[in-house]
Design an enzyme around this catalytic site. Structure first.
Site, PDB file in Angstrom:
ATOM      1  N   ASP A   1       0.863  -1.184   0.000  1.00 36.89           N
ATOM      2  CA  ASP A   1       0.000   0.000   0.000  1.00 36.89           C
ATOM      3  C   ASP A   1       0.901   1.235   0.000  1.00 36.89           C
ATOM      4  O   ASP A   1       2.117   1.121   0.081  1.00 36.89           O
ATOM      5  CB  ASP A   1      -0.961  -0.034   1.193  1.00 36.89           C
ATOM      6  CG  ASP A   1      -0.234  -0.036   2.536  1.00 36.89           C
ATOM      7  OD1 ASP A   1       1.021   0.110   2.558  1.00 36.89           O
ATOM      8  OD2 ASP A   1      -0.900  -0.162   3.562  1.00 36.89           O
TER       9      ASP A   1
ATOM     10  N   CYS B   1     -14.330 -27.890   7.175  1.00 37.36           N
ATOM     11  CA  CYS B   1     -13.059 -27.318   6.722  1.00 37.36           C
ATOM     12  C   CYS B   1     -11.994 -28.405   6.731  1.00 37.36           C
ATOM     13  O   CYS B   1     -11.919 -29.196   7.674  1.00 37.36           O
ATOM     14  CB  CYS B   1     -12.657 -26.168   7.639  1.00 37.36           C
ATOM     15  SG  CYS B   1     -11.060 -25.426   7.240  1.00 37.36           S
TER      16      CYS B   1
ATOM     17  N   ASP C   1      -8.267  -7.245   0.122  1.00 36.52           N
ATOM     18  CA  ASP C   1      -7.368  -7.584   1.221  1.00 36.52           C
ATOM     19  C   ASP C   1      -8.063  -7.166   2.504  1.00 36.52           C
ATOM     20  O   ASP C   1      -8.923  -6.281   2.488  1.00 36.52           O
ATOM     21  CB  ASP C   1      -6.053  -6.799   1.124  1.00 36.52           C
ATOM     22  CG  ASP C   1      -6.226  -5.351   1.555  1.00 36.52           C
ATOM     23  OD1 ASP C   1      -6.693  -4.546   0.740  1.00 36.52           O
ATOM     24  OD2 ASP C   1      -5.934  -5.023   2.722  1.00 36.52           O
TER      25      ASP C   1
ATOM     26  N   HIS D   1      -6.473 -21.375  10.496  1.00 36.45           N
ATOM     27  CA  HIS D   1      -7.824 -21.764  10.077  1.00 36.45           C
ATOM     28  C   HIS D   1      -8.540 -20.609   9.370  1.00 36.45           C
ATOM     29  O   HIS D   1      -9.132 -20.800   8.307  1.00 36.45           O
ATOM     30  CB  HIS D   1      -8.694 -22.244  11.241  1.00 36.45           C
ATOM     31  CG  HIS D   1     -10.141 -22.219  10.842  1.00 36.45           C
ATOM     32  ND1 HIS D   1     -10.698 -23.180  10.021  1.00 36.45           N
ATOM     33  CD2 HIS D   1     -11.109 -21.288  11.036  1.00 36.45           C
ATOM     34  CE1 HIS D   1     -11.951 -22.846   9.748  1.00 36.45           C
ATOM     35  NE2 HIS D   1     -12.225 -21.708  10.357  1.00 36.45           N
TER      36      HIS D   1
ATOM     37  N   CYS E   1      -8.358 -27.874  11.479  1.00 34.83           N
ATOM     38  CA  CYS E   1      -9.643 -28.568  11.638  1.00 34.83           C
ATOM     39  C   CYS E   1      -9.491 -30.084  11.498  1.00 34.83           C
ATOM     40  O   CYS E   1     -10.294 -30.836  12.045  1.00 34.83           O
ATOM     41  CB  CYS E   1     -10.654 -28.035  10.639  1.00 34.83           C
ATOM     42  SG  CYS E   1     -11.105 -26.320  10.979  1.00 34.83           S
TER      43      CYS E   1
ATOM     44  N   CYS F   1      -8.713 -27.800   6.576  1.00 35.17           N
ATOM     45  CA  CYS F   1      -7.406 -27.233   6.880  1.00 35.17           C
ATOM     46  C   CYS F   1      -6.694 -28.086   7.934  1.00 35.17           C
ATOM     47  O   CYS F   1      -7.296 -28.928   8.591  1.00 35.17           O
ATOM     48  CB  CYS F   1      -7.528 -25.772   7.328  1.00 35.17           C
ATOM     49  SG  CYS F   1      -7.899 -25.519   9.077  1.00 35.17           S
TER      50      CYS F   1
END
Ligand SMILES: [Zn+2]
Length: 380
Positions: free
Chosen positions: A91, A315, A277, A346, A320, A317
Protein backbone atom coordinates in the site's frame (compact mmCIF):
# COMPACT_ATOMS: atom_id res chain seq x y z
CA UNK A 1 6.54 -8.07 -18.39
CA UNK A 2 5.22 -5.94 -15.57
CA UNK A 3 1.54 -6.88 -15.38
CA UNK A 4 -0.82 -8.87 -17.54
CA UNK A 5 -4.51 -9.37 -16.78
CA UNK A 6 -6.88 -11.66 -18.62
CA UNK A 7 -10.55 -12.33 -17.93
CA UNK A 8 -11.12 -16.02 -18.58
CA UNK A 9 -14.79 -16.43 -17.69
CA UNK A 10 -17.77 -14.36 -16.61
CA UNK A 11 -20.83 -15.08 -14.57
CA UNK A 12 -23.15 -12.10 -14.35
CA UNK A 13 -20.94 -9.19 -13.31
CA UNK A 14 -18.32 -11.50 -11.76
CA UNK A 15 -15.09 -12.25 -13.57
CA UNK A 16 -12.68 -15.14 -13.33
CA UNK A 17 -9.26 -13.89 -14.31
CA UNK A 18 -5.53 -14.24 -14.12
CA UNK A 19 -2.96 -11.59 -13.26
CA UNK A 20 0.67 -12.20 -14.21
CA UNK A 21 3.33 -10.28 -12.34
CA UNK A 22 7.13 -10.60 -12.43
CA UNK A 23 6.77 -13.06 -9.53
CA UNK A 24 4.05 -15.36 -10.80
CA UNK A 25 0.39 -15.81 -11.51
CA UNK A 26 -2.60 -14.81 -9.41
CA UNK A 27 -6.01 -16.33 -9.98
CA UNK A 28 -8.78 -13.76 -9.49
CA UNK A 29 -10.96 -12.93 -7.70
CA UNK A 30 -8.24 -13.10 -5.07
CA UNK A 31 -8.12 -12.49 -1.36
CA UNK A 32 -4.73 -11.13 -0.25
CA UNK A 33 -3.62 -11.84 3.32
CA UNK A 34 -2.01 -8.86 5.03
CA UNK A 35 1.66 -9.23 5.93
CA UNK A 36 1.92 -5.95 7.79
CA UNK A 37 5.62 -5.74 8.64
CA UNK A 38 6.91 -8.42 6.28
CA UNK A 39 5.00 -11.15 8.09
CA UNK A 40 1.44 -12.45 8.19
CA UNK A 41 1.36 -12.45 11.99
CA UNK A 42 2.01 -15.96 13.28
CA UNK A 43 2.21 -17.74 9.94
CA UNK A 44 5.52 -18.72 8.32
CA UNK A 45 5.91 -18.33 4.57
CA UNK A 46 6.03 -22.07 3.78
CA UNK A 47 2.57 -22.46 5.33
CA UNK A 48 1.25 -19.53 3.30
CA UNK A 49 2.51 -21.36 0.21
CA UNK A 50 0.80 -24.53 1.39
CA UNK A 51 -2.45 -22.58 1.83
CA UNK A 52 -2.19 -21.52 -1.80
CA UNK A 53 -1.51 -17.82 -1.18
CA UNK A 54 -0.43 -16.30 -4.50
CA UNK A 55 -0.05 -12.69 -3.39
CA UNK A 56 0.62 -11.00 -0.06
CA UNK A 57 0.13 -7.42 1.02
CA UNK A 58 2.90 -5.50 2.80
CA UNK A 59 2.45 -2.19 4.61
CA UNK A 60 4.78 0.57 3.44
CA UNK A 61 4.36 2.64 6.60
CA UNK A 62 5.44 -0.21 8.91
CA UNK A 63 8.35 -1.38 6.73
CA UNK A 64 9.56 2.21 6.28
CA UNK A 65 9.67 2.72 10.04
CA UNK A 66 11.09 -0.72 10.80
CA UNK A 67 13.48 -2.07 9.54
CA UNK A 68 13.53 0.81 7.00
CA UNK A 69 13.14 0.61 3.22
CA UNK A 70 16.85 1.21 2.67
CA UNK A 71 17.70 -1.82 4.81
CA UNK A 72 15.17 -3.95 2.90
CA UNK A 73 16.53 -2.65 -0.40
CA UNK A 74 20.13 -3.40 0.54
CA UNK A 75 19.08 -6.95 1.42
CA UNK A 76 17.67 -7.48 -2.06
CA UNK A 77 14.11 -6.20 -1.61
CA UNK A 78 11.09 -7.46 0.26
CA UNK A 79 10.73 -10.75 -1.67
CA UNK A 80 14.27 -11.81 -0.84
CA UNK A 81 14.27 -10.33 2.66
CA UNK A 82 11.21 -12.31 3.75
CA UNK A 83 11.96 -15.30 1.49
CA UNK A 84 8.72 -15.04 -0.48
CA UNK A 85 9.13 -15.48 -4.21
CA UNK A 86 5.45 -15.12 -5.13
CA UNK A 87 3.78 -11.77 -5.78
CA UNK A 88 3.60 -8.90 -3.28
CA UNK A 89 1.54 -5.70 -3.23
CA UNK A 90 2.41 -2.74 -1.01
CA UNK A 91 0.00 0.00 0.00
CA UNK A 92 1.11 3.62 -0.26
CA UNK A 93 1.55 4.20 3.47
CA UNK A 94 -1.19 6.81 3.41
CA UNK A 95 -3.83 4.82 5.24
CA UNK A 96 -1.56 3.99 8.20
CA UNK A 97 -0.24 7.53 8.41
CA UNK A 98 -3.82 8.71 8.78
CA UNK A 99 -4.92 5.94 11.13
CA UNK A 100 -1.88 5.07 13.30
CA UNK A 101 0.52 7.94 13.54
CA UNK A 102 0.19 11.20 15.34
CA UNK A 103 -0.70 13.30 12.35
CA UNK A 104 0.99 16.67 12.23
CA UNK A 105 -0.08 18.32 9.00
CA UNK A 106 -1.53 17.51 5.60
CA UNK A 107 -0.96 19.98 2.78
CA UNK A 108 -0.67 19.92 -0.98
CA UNK A 109 2.90 18.72 -0.81
CA UNK A 110 2.33 15.78 1.52
CA UNK A 111 1.83 14.61 5.08
CA UNK A 112 4.02 15.18 8.10
CA UNK A 113 3.53 12.78 10.98
CA UNK A 114 5.11 11.30 14.06
CA UNK A 115 5.93 7.60 14.24
CA UNK A 116 3.61 5.56 16.45
CA UNK A 117 6.76 3.67 17.58
CA UNK A 118 9.05 6.40 18.91
CA UNK A 119 7.45 9.75 18.13
CA UNK A 120 10.09 10.64 15.53
CA UNK A 121 9.08 13.09 12.77
CA UNK A 122 8.59 12.01 9.16
CA UNK A 123 7.27 13.45 5.93
CA UNK A 124 5.52 11.48 3.17
CA UNK A 125 4.89 12.92 -0.25
CA UNK A 126 3.68 11.05 -3.35
CA UNK A 127 7.28 10.99 -4.57
CA UNK A 128 8.58 9.73 -1.22
CA UNK A 129 5.95 6.98 -1.11
CA UNK A 130 7.01 5.87 -4.60
CA UNK A 131 10.69 5.96 -3.62
CA UNK A 132 9.99 3.76 -0.59
CA UNK A 133 7.74 1.35 -2.48
CA UNK A 134 10.28 1.04 -5.30
CA UNK A 135 13.00 0.25 -2.74
CA UNK A 136 10.78 -2.41 -1.14
CA UNK A 137 10.15 -3.84 -4.60
CA UNK A 138 6.61 -5.22 -4.49
CA UNK A 139 5.16 -6.31 -7.83
CA UNK A 140 2.18 -4.00 -7.47
CA UNK A 141 2.48 -0.66 -5.68
CA UNK A 142 -0.17 1.94 -4.90
CA UNK A 143 -0.42 5.65 -5.67
CA UNK A 144 -0.19 7.91 -2.62
CA UNK A 145 -3.69 8.98 -1.66
CA UNK A 146 -5.53 10.66 1.14
CA UNK A 147 -7.97 8.27 2.77
CA UNK A 148 -10.91 10.61 3.42
CA UNK A 149 -12.24 10.21 6.95
CA UNK A 150 -15.86 9.27 7.61
CA UNK A 151 -18.05 11.15 8.07
CA UNK A 152 -16.80 13.99 5.88
CA UNK A 153 -18.98 16.75 4.48
CA UNK A 154 -19.24 17.11 0.73
CA UNK A 155 -16.86 20.02 0.41
CA UNK A 156 -14.20 18.24 2.43
CA UNK A 157 -14.66 14.94 0.52
CA UNK A 158 -14.38 16.79 -2.78
CA UNK A 159 -11.23 18.71 -1.81
CA UNK A 160 -9.65 15.50 -0.52
CA UNK A 161 -10.59 13.57 -3.68
CA UNK A 162 -9.16 16.31 -5.89
CA UNK A 163 -5.89 16.33 -3.96
CA UNK A 164 -5.70 12.53 -4.34
CA UNK A 165 -6.00 13.03 -8.12
CA UNK A 166 -3.10 15.50 -8.11
CA UNK A 167 -1.11 13.09 -5.92
CA UNK A 168 -1.91 10.26 -8.36
CA UNK A 169 -0.36 12.28 -11.20
CA UNK A 170 2.72 13.02 -9.12
CA UNK A 171 2.96 9.36 -8.08
CA UNK A 172 2.80 8.24 -11.69
CA UNK A 173 5.34 10.80 -12.89
CA UNK A 174 7.88 9.74 -10.25
CA UNK A 175 7.15 6.05 -10.80
CA UNK A 176 7.63 6.20 -14.58
CA UNK A 177 11.05 7.75 -14.11
CA UNK A 178 12.19 5.28 -11.48
CA UNK A 179 10.32 2.02 -12.08
CA UNK A 180 13.40 0.20 -13.31
CA UNK A 181 15.07 0.67 -9.94
CA UNK A 182 13.24 -2.12 -8.08
CA UNK A 183 15.79 -4.41 -6.38
CA UNK A 184 15.05 -7.26 -8.80
CA UNK A 185 14.46 -5.20 -11.95
CA UNK A 186 18.16 -4.86 -12.88
CA UNK A 187 17.37 -1.96 -15.19
CA UNK A 188 15.36 -4.37 -17.36
CA UNK A 189 12.79 -2.33 -19.23
CA UNK A 190 10.29 -5.20 -19.52
CA UNK A 191 10.34 -6.52 -15.99
CA UNK A 192 9.15 -3.72 -13.75
CA UNK A 193 6.74 -3.00 -10.93
CA UNK A 194 3.19 -1.82 -11.67
CA UNK A 195 1.51 1.23 -10.15
CA UNK A 196 -2.24 1.17 -9.42
CA UNK A 197 -4.41 4.28 -9.04
CA UNK A 198 -6.88 4.74 -6.18
CA UNK A 199 -10.43 6.09 -6.37
CA UNK A 200 -11.60 8.24 -3.44
CA UNK A 201 -14.61 10.54 -3.05
CA UNK A 202 -15.93 9.77 0.42
CA UNK A 203 -19.52 8.52 0.53
CA UNK A 204 -20.72 10.69 -2.35
CA UNK A 205 -21.73 8.86 -5.51
CA UNK A 206 -21.00 11.69 -7.91
CA UNK A 207 -17.58 12.28 -6.34
CA UNK A 208 -16.79 8.56 -6.61
CA UNK A 209 -17.75 8.69 -10.28
CA UNK A 210 -15.68 11.80 -10.94
CA UNK A 211 -12.71 10.31 -9.09
CA UNK A 212 -12.98 7.07 -11.08
CA UNK A 213 -13.23 8.83 -14.44
CA UNK A 214 -10.33 11.18 -13.76
CA UNK A 215 -8.12 8.46 -12.27
CA UNK A 216 -8.74 6.34 -15.38
CA UNK A 217 -7.73 9.33 -17.53
CA UNK A 218 -4.35 9.42 -15.78
CA UNK A 219 -4.14 5.72 -16.83
CA UNK A 220 -2.92 2.89 -14.63
CA UNK A 221 -2.65 -0.88 -15.20
CA UNK A 222 -5.11 -1.46 -12.34
CA UNK A 223 -7.49 0.51 -10.11
CA UNK A 224 -8.36 0.38 -6.45
CA UNK A 225 -11.40 1.68 -4.64
CA UNK A 226 -10.08 3.18 -1.41
CA UNK A 227 -11.55 5.04 1.52
CA UNK A 228 -14.00 2.27 2.45
CA UNK A 229 -14.31 0.31 5.71
CA UNK A 230 -13.72 3.56 7.56
CA UNK A 231 -16.75 3.25 9.84
CA UNK A 232 -19.59 3.46 7.33
CA UNK A 233 -22.42 0.89 7.19
CA UNK A 234 -22.01 -2.20 5.07
CA UNK A 235 -24.85 -1.03 2.82
CA UNK A 236 -23.01 2.19 2.14
CA UNK A 237 -19.77 0.29 1.36
CA UNK A 238 -21.65 -1.84 -1.17
CA UNK A 239 -23.34 1.22 -2.66
CA UNK A 240 -20.02 3.02 -3.19
CA UNK A 241 -18.47 -0.07 -4.80
CA UNK A 242 -21.49 -0.55 -7.06
CA UNK A 243 -21.38 3.12 -8.05
CA UNK A 244 -17.65 3.06 -8.86
CA UNK A 245 -17.19 -0.26 -10.70
CA UNK A 246 -18.96 0.76 -13.95
CA UNK A 247 -16.44 3.59 -14.41
CA UNK A 248 -13.39 1.35 -14.14
CA UNK A 249 -12.10 -0.33 -17.31
CA UNK A 250 -13.25 -3.93 -17.91
CA UNK A 251 -9.80 -5.06 -18.99
CA UNK A 252 -7.94 -3.93 -15.84
CA UNK A 253 -7.91 -5.49 -12.35
CA UNK A 254 -10.29 -3.83 -9.87
CA UNK A 255 -9.24 -3.87 -6.26
CA UNK A 256 -11.33 -2.97 -3.20
CA UNK A 257 -9.01 -2.12 -0.33
CA UNK A 258 -9.51 -3.23 3.25
CA UNK A 259 -12.67 -5.38 3.09
CA UNK A 260 -14.25 -7.42 4.71
CA UNK A 261 -16.15 -10.35 6.24
CA UNK A 262 -16.22 -13.62 4.26
CA UNK A 263 -19.74 -12.96 2.99
CA UNK A 264 -18.66 -9.49 1.81
CA UNK A 265 -15.66 -10.93 -0.02
CA UNK A 266 -18.00 -13.26 -1.91
CA UNK A 267 -20.52 -10.50 -2.56
CA UNK A 268 -17.99 -8.00 -3.92
CA UNK A 269 -16.45 -10.70 -6.13
CA UNK A 270 -19.96 -11.33 -7.50
CA UNK A 271 -20.22 -7.60 -8.26
CA UNK A 272 -17.05 -7.76 -10.38
CA UNK A 273 -14.26 -6.99 -7.92
CA UNK A 274 -11.02 -8.87 -8.69
CA UNK A 275 -8.81 -8.19 -5.67
CA UNK A 276 -9.43 -7.69 -1.95
CA UNK A 277 -7.37 -7.58 1.22
CA UNK A 278 -8.28 -7.40 4.88
CA UNK A 279 -6.68 -7.79 8.29
CA UNK A 280 -9.91 -9.30 9.59
CA UNK A 281 -9.12 -13.06 9.33
CA UNK A 282 -5.73 -12.60 11.00
CA UNK A 283 -6.68 -9.94 13.54
CA UNK A 284 -9.91 -11.69 14.58
CA UNK A 285 -7.99 -14.95 14.98
CA UNK A 286 -5.71 -13.34 17.55
CA UNK A 287 -8.83 -12.38 19.48
CA UNK A 288 -10.19 -15.93 19.35
CA UNK A 289 -12.79 -15.30 16.66
CA UNK A 290 -13.08 -18.04 14.05
CA UNK A 291 -14.96 -17.81 10.76
CA UNK A 292 -16.58 -21.15 9.93
CA UNK A 293 -19.11 -22.65 7.53
CA UNK A 294 -21.51 -22.66 10.50
CA UNK A 295 -21.01 -19.01 11.34
CA UNK A 296 -18.68 -17.13 13.67
CA UNK A 297 -17.31 -18.93 16.64
CA UNK A 298 -15.86 -17.32 19.74
CA UNK A 299 -13.36 -19.96 20.77
CA UNK A 300 -12.91 -18.53 24.28
CA UNK A 301 -16.54 -19.35 25.08
CA UNK A 302 -16.88 -21.69 28.11
CA UNK A 303 -19.22 -23.99 26.20
CA UNK A 304 -16.30 -25.25 24.14
CA UNK A 305 -14.45 -26.52 27.25
CA UNK A 306 -15.35 -30.13 26.49
CA UNK A 307 -16.18 -29.82 22.81
CA UNK A 308 -14.20 -32.44 20.92
CA UNK A 309 -15.46 -31.48 17.49
CA UNK A 310 -13.20 -29.64 15.03
CA UNK A 311 -13.48 -25.84 14.82
CA UNK A 312 -15.26 -26.22 11.47
CA UNK A 313 -16.49 -29.71 10.53
CA UNK A 314 -16.62 -28.67 6.86
CA UNK A 315 -13.06 -27.32 6.72
CA UNK A 316 -10.18 -29.49 5.60
CA UNK A 317 -7.41 -27.23 6.88
CA UNK A 318 -4.60 -28.64 9.01
CA UNK A 319 -6.15 -27.19 12.17
CA UNK A 320 -9.64 -28.57 11.64
CA UNK A 321 -8.34 -31.98 10.59
CA UNK A 322 -6.25 -32.33 13.75
CA UNK A 323 -7.39 -30.23 16.72
CA UNK A 324 -10.58 -29.84 18.73
CA UNK A 325 -12.49 -26.75 19.83
CA UNK A 326 -11.71 -27.78 23.41
CA UNK A 327 -7.97 -27.68 22.71
CA UNK A 328 -8.12 -24.35 20.86
CA UNK A 329 -10.16 -22.88 23.70
CA UNK A 330 -7.63 -24.11 26.23
CA UNK A 331 -4.71 -22.62 24.26
CA UNK A 332 -6.50 -19.27 24.06
CA UNK A 333 -7.46 -19.13 27.72
CA UNK A 334 -3.94 -20.22 28.77
CA UNK A 335 -2.43 -17.47 26.63
CA UNK A 336 -0.39 -19.94 24.58
CA UNK A 337 1.17 -18.35 21.45
CA UNK A 338 0.03 -21.42 19.51
CA UNK A 339 -3.57 -20.23 19.94
CA UNK A 340 -2.98 -17.27 17.63
CA UNK A 341 -1.05 -19.41 15.15
CA UNK A 342 -3.73 -22.10 14.83
CA UNK A 343 -6.66 -19.67 14.83
CA UNK A 344 -4.97 -17.59 12.12
CA UNK A 345 -4.20 -20.65 10.05
CA UNK A 346 -7.82 -21.76 10.08
CA UNK A 347 -9.23 -18.29 9.35
CA UNK A 348 -6.88 -17.80 6.42
CA UNK A 349 -7.77 -21.25 5.09
CA UNK A 350 -11.45 -20.36 5.42
CA UNK A 351 -11.09 -17.07 3.54
CA UNK A 352 -9.00 -18.68 0.82
CA UNK A 353 -11.49 -21.56 0.50
CA UNK A 354 -14.34 -19.04 0.26
CA UNK A 355 -12.73 -17.16 -2.59
CA UNK A 356 -11.71 -20.45 -4.23
CA UNK A 357 -15.38 -21.55 -4.16
CA UNK A 358 -16.36 -18.23 -5.69
CA UNK A 359 -13.84 -18.76 -8.52
CA UNK A 360 -15.14 -22.28 -9.03
CA UNK A 361 -18.73 -21.05 -9.16
CA UNK A 362 -17.87 -18.32 -11.69
CA UNK A 363 -16.10 -20.88 -13.86
CA UNK A 364 -19.19 -23.05 -14.03
CA UNK A 365 -21.70 -20.20 -14.17
CA UNK A 366 -23.16 -21.18 -10.83
CA UNK A 367 -22.43 -18.09 -8.77
CA UNK A 368 -25.97 -16.78 -8.43
CA UNK A 369 -27.27 -20.19 -7.40
CA UNK A 370 -24.44 -21.06 -5.10
CA UNK A 371 -23.77 -17.81 -3.32
CA UNK A 372 -26.48 -18.18 -0.76
CA UNK A 373 -25.19 -21.66 0.10
CA UNK A 374 -21.57 -20.61 -0.08
CA UNK A 375 -21.42 -18.22 2.76
CA UNK A 376 -22.92 -18.59 6.20
CA UNK A 377 -24.23 -15.42 7.72
CA UNK A 378 -25.43 -16.80 11.04
CA UNK A 379 -23.45 -15.94 14.12
CA UNK A 380 -22.83 -18.39 16.88
ZN1 LIG B 1 -10.12 -25.10 9.31
Amino acid sequence: MSLDFKVEARDGAARLGRIKTPHGEIETPVFMPVGTAGSVKGVPQHILEELGVQILLGNTYHLYLRPGHEVVHSLGGLHKFMSWDRSILTDSGGFQVFSLSELRKVDENGVSFRSHLDGSSHFFTPERSMEIQIALGADIIMAFDECTEHPADRQRAQASMEMTLRWAERSKRYFEEHKREAPWAHGDSDRTQSLFGIVQGGMYKDLRRESAEKTVTISFPGYAIGGLSVGESRDLTREMIAETLPYLPEDKPRYVMGVGYPEEIAEYAAMGVDMMDCVLPTRAARHGLLFTSEGRLNIKNARFTQDQSPPDPNCSCRVCSRYSRAYLRHLYVAGEPLAAVLNTLHNLAYYLDTIRSVRHAIKFGELAGRRSGLIPSSSR
